[in-house]
Design an enzyme around this catalytic site. Sequence first.
Site, PDB file in Angstrom:
ATOM      1  N   GLY A 171       0.604  -1.236   0.143  1.00  0.00           N
ATOM      2  CA  GLY A 171      -0.140  -0.105   0.003  1.00  0.00           C
ATOM      3  C   GLY A 171       0.849   1.345  -0.078  1.00  0.00           C
ATOM      4  O   GLY A 171       0.420   2.518  -0.568  1.00  0.00           O
ATOM      5  N   TYR A 172       1.969   1.250   0.537  1.00  0.00           N
ATOM      6  CA  TYR A 172       2.877   2.512   0.707  1.00  0.00           C
ATOM      7  C   TYR A 172       3.156   2.532  -0.517  1.00  0.00           C
ATOM      8  O   TYR A 172       3.061   3.925  -1.127  1.00  0.00           O
ATOM      9  CB  TYR A 172       4.071   1.954   1.681  1.00  0.00           C
ATOM     10  N   THR A 173       3.771   1.821  -1.362  1.00  0.00           N
ATOM     11  CA  THR A 173       4.207   1.959  -2.881  1.00  0.00           C
ATOM     12  C   THR A 173       3.037   2.362  -3.662  1.00  0.00           C
ATOM     13  O   THR A 173       3.433   3.256  -4.385  1.00  0.00           O
ATOM     14  CB  THR A 173       4.790   0.716  -3.333  1.00  0.00           C
TER      15      THR A 173
END
Length: 286
Positions: A171-173
């Site tokens: 999700g960060y990416t």
Amino acid sequence: MGRVEGKVAFITGAARGQGRSHAVRLAEEGADIIAVDLCRDIESNTYALSRPEDLKETARLVEAHGRRIVAVEADVRETSQLEAALAQGLEAFGKLDVVVANAGICPMLGTMGMQGWLDVIGVNLMGAQNTIHVAIPHLKAGASIIATGSTAAFMPTEKMDNPGADPGGQGYTVAKLMLSHYIHELARALSDQMIRANVVHPTNVNTAMLQSDAMYKIFRPDLEQPTLDDAREAFKVQQALPIPWVEPVDISNAVVYLASDEARYVTGTQMRVDAGGYLKFQGFHI
């Protein structure tokens, strides 16, 4: 000194790390600050977030440079809280010139599955959009919007160590990649108003996000309980220059430039402060 003299900057994630550094550098160069931070943990995140005393310290450091600050605890996932925080700043300063959408988390190697995904998208992507959207009605020609991206936005998944890690790491990416596209199109949409929008993409930065047990494990999955000393050399894999990380002030210097009139015709850029991280993972592109 004075590169942003008389400007007012609205900064999220300002209690420590990059956000505090941005607030202090902008204050050094003459800006007054509206500082926002959650100041409590998010359960899915795998390292402790800031506390109220951290935000107070940011305020102290800004005031030490002779600048004014309005510091408010608020959740970037809640538009109403951002509107209330910004309203306090506008009441104190009367205008808004710079927006730094910086708040971010990185819930890697957590135990909460998709909740980590939801939280990181909520903070890093939707929180940035919320910050910018509440600010836009108050911006005039010459204003500057700056979002904190990440070299993760440019990194092919197959090139990553321990690809994806878990839903929070993935999700960060995704959040940083989507944020990059959003700012690109926002810059186009605001260009006829002479309002600029850019992204600054750091590599590893020497903050609590990087200096955490979960991040050590990401970079040294071969060890059961890696330490900073174990991870230091592994951190260098992210950069072409042989360093493990950059300092928050290295990113802040780019923020000051983009906030200043020196960058009055710079918009829609993806500015990488990555010690050559992009060079390691991408081909040649004009």
